[in-house]
Design a protein around this motif. Structure first.
Motif, PDB file in Angstrom:
ATOM      1  N   VAL A   9       0.908  -0.998   0.055  1.00 22.12           N
ATOM      2  CA  VAL A   9       0.255   0.121  -0.058  1.00 22.12           C
ATOM      3  C   VAL A   9       0.841   1.197  -0.166  1.00 22.12           C
ATOM      4  O   VAL A   9       1.855   1.351   0.804  1.00 22.12           O
ATOM      5  N   ILE A  10       0.672   2.195  -1.007  1.00 23.96           N
ATOM      6  CA  ILE A  10       1.523   3.274  -0.933  1.00 23.96           C
ATOM      7  C   ILE A  10       0.907   4.656  -1.162  1.00 23.96           C
ATOM      8  O   ILE A  10      -0.641   4.486  -1.483  1.00 23.96           O
ATOM      9  N   PHE A  11       1.282   5.908  -1.084  1.00 21.03           N
ATOM     10  CA  PHE A  11       0.554   7.114  -1.420  1.00 21.03           C
ATOM     11  C   PHE A  11       0.593   6.998  -3.031  1.00 21.03           C
ATOM     12  O   PHE A  11       1.178   6.465  -3.752  1.00 21.03           O
ATOM     13  N   PRO A  12      -0.267   7.782  -3.429  1.00 20.59           N
ATOM     14  CA  PRO A  12      -0.251   8.094  -4.939  1.00 20.59           C
ATOM     15  C   PRO A  12       0.761   8.354  -5.589  1.00 20.59           C
ATOM     16  O   PRO A  12       1.509   9.299  -5.341  1.00 20.59           O
ATOM     17  N   PRO A  13       1.255   7.436  -6.526  1.00 18.30           N
ATOM     18  CA  PRO A  13       2.430   7.400  -7.120  1.00 18.30           C
ATOM     19  C   PRO A  13       2.207   8.638  -8.394  1.00 18.30           C
ATOM     20  O   PRO A  13       1.166   9.028  -8.691  1.00 18.30           O
ATOM     21  N   ARG A  14       3.321   8.956  -9.216  1.00 21.70           N
ATOM     22  CA  ARG A  14       3.321   9.411 -10.553  1.00 21.70           C
ATOM     23  C   ARG A  14       3.020   8.474 -11.420  1.00 21.70           C
ATOM     24  O   ARG A  14       3.698   7.865 -11.890  1.00 21.70           O
ATOM     25  N   TYR A  15       1.740   8.462 -12.071  1.00 15.81           N
ATOM     26  CA  TYR A  15       1.264   7.652 -13.110  1.00 15.81           C
ATOM     27  C   TYR A  15       2.066   7.988 -14.460  1.00 15.81           C
ATOM     28  O   TYR A  15       2.203   7.066 -15.306  1.00 15.81           O
ATOM     29  N   ASP A  16       2.301   9.261 -14.705  1.00 19.71           N
ATOM     30  CA  ASP A  16       3.044   9.600 -15.859  1.00 19.71           C
ATOM     31  C   ASP A  16       4.444   9.978 -15.720  1.00 19.71           C
ATOM     32  O   ASP A  16       5.222  10.185 -16.654  1.00 19.71           O
ATOM     33  N   TYR A  17       5.104   9.279 -14.594  1.00 16.33           N
ATOM     34  CA  TYR A  17       6.504   9.466 -14.202  1.00 16.33           C
ATOM     35  C   TYR A  17       6.945   7.973 -13.922  1.00 16.33           C
ATOM     36  O   TYR A  17       6.799   7.579 -13.284  1.00 16.33           O
ATOM     37  N   PHE A  18       7.784   7.483 -14.832  1.00 14.52           N
ATOM     38  CA  PHE A  18       8.513   6.043 -14.956  1.00 14.52           C
ATOM     39  C   PHE A  18       8.604   5.606 -13.690  1.00 14.52           C
ATOM     40  O   PHE A  18       9.733   5.964 -12.980  1.00 14.52           O
ATOM     41  N   TYR A  37       4.635  -0.412 -16.594  1.00 15.25           N
ATOM     42  CA  TYR A  37       4.641   0.186 -15.284  1.00 15.25           C
ATOM     43  C   TYR A  37       3.439   0.140 -14.667  1.00 15.25           C
ATOM     44  O   TYR A  37       3.010  -0.118 -13.320  1.00 15.25           O
ATOM     45  N   HIS A  38       2.329   0.743 -15.408  1.00 17.71           N
ATOM     46  CA  HIS A  38       1.209   0.688 -14.974  1.00 17.71           C
ATOM     47  C   HIS A  38       0.448  -0.561 -14.453  1.00 17.71           C
ATOM     48  O   HIS A  38      -0.144  -0.734 -13.433  1.00 17.71           O
ATOM     49  N   SER A  39       0.789  -1.741 -15.335  1.00 14.72           N
ATOM     50  CA  SER A  39       0.308  -3.036 -15.039  1.00 14.72           C
ATOM     51  C   SER A  39       0.986  -3.576 -13.722  1.00 14.72           C
ATOM     52  O   SER A  39       0.322  -4.256 -12.830  1.00 14.72           O
ATOM     53  N   VAL A  40       2.126  -3.055 -13.463  1.00 11.49           N
ATOM     54  CA  VAL A  40       2.776  -3.548 -12.087  1.00 11.49           C
ATOM     55  C   VAL A  40       2.271  -2.949 -10.939  1.00 11.49           C
ATOM     56  O   VAL A  40       1.690  -3.434  -9.844  1.00 11.49           O
ATOM     57  N   LEU A  41       1.707  -1.456 -11.247  1.00  7.40           N
ATOM     58  CA  LEU A  41       0.847  -0.902  -9.843  1.00  7.40           C
ATOM     59  C   LEU A  41      -0.392  -1.518  -9.738  1.00  7.40           C
ATOM     60  O   LEU A  41      -0.824  -1.709  -8.629  1.00  7.40           O
ATOM     61  N   ILE A  42      -0.969  -1.981 -10.915  1.00  7.83           N
ATOM     62  CA  ILE A  42      -2.318  -2.739 -10.818  1.00  7.83           C
ATOM     63  C   ILE A  42      -2.199  -4.128 -10.339  1.00  7.83           C
ATOM     64  O   ILE A  42      -3.129  -4.312  -9.262  1.00  7.83           O
ATOM     65  N   ASP A  43      -1.357  -4.683 -10.510  1.00  8.03           N
ATOM     66  CA  ASP A  43      -0.834  -6.105 -10.092  1.00  8.03           C
ATOM     67  C   ASP A  43      -0.334  -6.271  -8.509  1.00  8.03           C
ATOM     68  O   ASP A  43      -0.856  -7.300  -7.979  1.00  8.03           O
ATOM     69  N   TYR A  44       0.340  -5.187  -8.314  1.00 13.40           N
ATOM     70  CA  TYR A  44       1.213  -5.380  -6.959  1.00 13.40           C
ATOM     71  C   TYR A  44       1.039  -4.488  -6.061  1.00 13.40           C
ATOM     72  O   TYR A  44       1.255  -4.655  -4.772  1.00 13.40           O
ATOM     73  N   PHE A  45       0.415  -3.531  -6.241  1.00 10.47           N
ATOM     74  CA  PHE A  45      -0.015  -2.308  -5.466  1.00 10.47           C
ATOM     75  C   PHE A  45      -1.253  -1.952  -5.115  1.00 10.47           C
ATOM     76  O   PHE A  45      -2.241  -2.266  -5.894  1.00 10.47           O
ATOM     77  N   ALA A  46      -1.405  -1.292  -4.060  1.00  6.38           N
ATOM     78  CA  ALA A  46      -2.736  -0.475  -3.796  1.00  6.38           C
ATOM     79  C   ALA A  46      -2.532   0.906  -3.294  1.00  6.38           C
ATOM     80  O   ALA A  46      -1.523   1.034  -2.758  1.00  6.38           O
ATOM     81  N   VAL A  47      -3.355   1.812  -3.915  1.00  5.29           N
ATOM     82  CA  VAL A  47      -2.969   3.068  -3.540  1.00  5.29           C
ATOM     83  C   VAL A  47      -4.155   3.670  -2.339  1.00  5.29           C
ATOM     84  O   VAL A  47      -5.197   3.555  -2.727  1.00  5.29           O
ATOM     85  N   VAL A  48      -3.552   4.360  -1.403  1.00  4.04           N
ATOM     86  CA  VAL A  48      -4.373   5.040  -0.548  1.00  4.04           C
ATOM     87  C   VAL A  48      -4.182   6.727  -0.637  1.00  4.04           C
ATOM     88  O   VAL A  48      -2.923   7.119  -0.650  1.00  4.04           O
ATOM     89  N   GLU A  49      -5.049   7.352  -0.652  1.00  7.02           N
ATOM     90  CA  GLU A  49      -5.279   8.800  -0.746  1.00  7.02           C
ATOM     91  C   GLU A  49      -4.441   9.271   0.535  1.00  7.02           C
ATOM     92  O   GLU A  49      -4.936   8.906   1.816  1.00  7.02           O
ATOM     93  N   ASP A  50      -3.172  10.086   0.521  1.00 11.60           N
ATOM     94  CA  ASP A  50      -2.673  10.678   1.470  1.00 11.60           C
ATOM     95  C   ASP A  50      -3.638  11.501   2.729  1.00 11.60           C
ATOM     96  O   ASP A  50      -3.393  11.180   3.963  1.00 11.60           O
ATOM     97  N   LYS A  51      -4.528  12.230   2.071  1.00 14.52           N
ATOM     98  CA  LYS A  51      -5.413  12.811   3.048  1.00 14.52           C
ATOM     99  C   LYS A  51      -6.241  11.973   3.920  1.00 14.52           C
ATOM    100  O   LYS A  51      -6.554  12.576   4.906  1.00 14.52           O
ATOM    101  N   MET A  52      -6.483  10.621   3.584  1.00 16.91           N
ATOM    102  CA  MET A  52      -7.137   9.710   4.218  1.00 16.91           C
ATOM    103  C   MET A  52      -6.421   9.425   5.519  1.00 16.91           C
ATOM    104  O   MET A  52      -7.066   8.872   6.625  1.00 16.91           O
TER     105      MET A  52
END
Length: 281
Positions: free
Chosen positions: A185-194, A254-269
């Motif tokens: 589980v990570i904070f929102p990554p840069r989806y447009d930055y490798f 890279y996007h598929s790696v995020l989808i398959d191996y990570f989960a994104v939590v909004e930092d404000k939460m």
């Protein structure tokens, strides 16, 4: 690069722009994340969360912030919010003032003293690896299954932080657990930055976390990309079997790696503050 590949990349960028409207331009939700695995409901009961707390440690790594008792008060807050969670401070062996904190055990906390690496690496990447890894290693030695990786100069106020992580772990299981046991589980990554995966907060199975923060596979003075975050992301992608070579041609992967191996939590939460931006003015 052929013309067809260029078109694909432009479509990816278009998708990012469409997704970002009205949300968060710097860290947009990537639209393909909507194809995530099906969420499993009814997982977060009070008894389950209490058991989860007892399996969880919070690693607080880095140089101690003594001003305004920031790091020590952070320990006290975490203990108040999560009395069953073990708190592990992973700091440099030359820290002196922290050795005078005699009542840490009252807050279910302890200190791991780490020797500084001889090679700091690009943007001090090996320093972060060292304190993160040895804090996580201590959590594993103590028998904890899950861990947060946080920083000494950050504080998370949300009393629902552990419950939220439980929901992510149980609600979004991995499809393939042959390499990685559960999602990170990570904070929102840069989806447009490798492979720019935020490095100041992470949660996951301790074994997976140890792989991500493995100091035994540290870096020299060379660097790949423009940030430590990118270097760590690329290294982990290689660990799970991706061969990262050209950042543009592998943007979709890279996007598929995020989808398959990570989960994104909004930092404000998680209702966090960062000392150097909120206190040190």
């Amino acid at each position: 690069m052929n013309e067809e590949k260029k078109v694909d990349i432009e479509e990816e960028k278009k998708c990012l722009i469409e997704t970002v409207k009205g949300i968060n331009f710097r860290y947009p939700y990537y639209c393909k994340v909507k194809k995530h695995v099906q969420y499993k409901s009814n997982v977060s009961t009070e008894n389950n969360v209490q058991m989860f707390e007892k399996q969880t440690a919070i690693i607080i790594q880095g140089p101690v912030v003594y001003k305004q008792n920031f790091t020590l008060d952070t320990v006290k807050l975490y203990h108040h919010n999560f009395p069953n969670v073990r708190i592990i401070l992973s700091v440099w062996e030359d820290e002196t003032e922290i050795r005078e904190w005699k009542d840490l055990e009252l807050y279910n906390a302890e200190v791991v003293y780490v020797k500084k690496p001889l090679i700091r690496g690009y943007q001090n990447i090996n320093l972060q690896l060292a304190t993160s890894y040895y804090g996580l290693l201590r959590a594993k030695e103590l028998g904890y299954k899950y861990s947060f990786k946080t920083r000494t100069d950050m504080r998370f106020y949300s009393p629902e932080m552990v419950a939220l992580m439980y929901t992510y772990m149980k609600g979004f299981p991995l499809r393939n657990t042959s390499i990685q046991k559960e999602r990170l589980v990570i904070f929102p990554p840069r989806y447009d930055y490798f492979y720019f995966i935020s490095d100041f907060f992470m949660f996951g199975n301790v074994d997976d976390m140890l792989h991500y923060w493995d100091v035994n596979r540290g870096f020299g003075d060379e660097h790949i990309g423009e940030s430590a975050e990118t270097m760590l992301g690329i290294r982990y992608a290689n660990f799970i079997g991706k061969r990262v070579e050209n950042c543009l041609e592998n943007l979709a992967e890279y996007h598929s790696v995020l989808i398959d191996y990570f989960a994104v939590v909004e930092d404000k939460m998680l209702d966090y503050v960062w000392y150097k931006y909120f206190y040190n003015k």
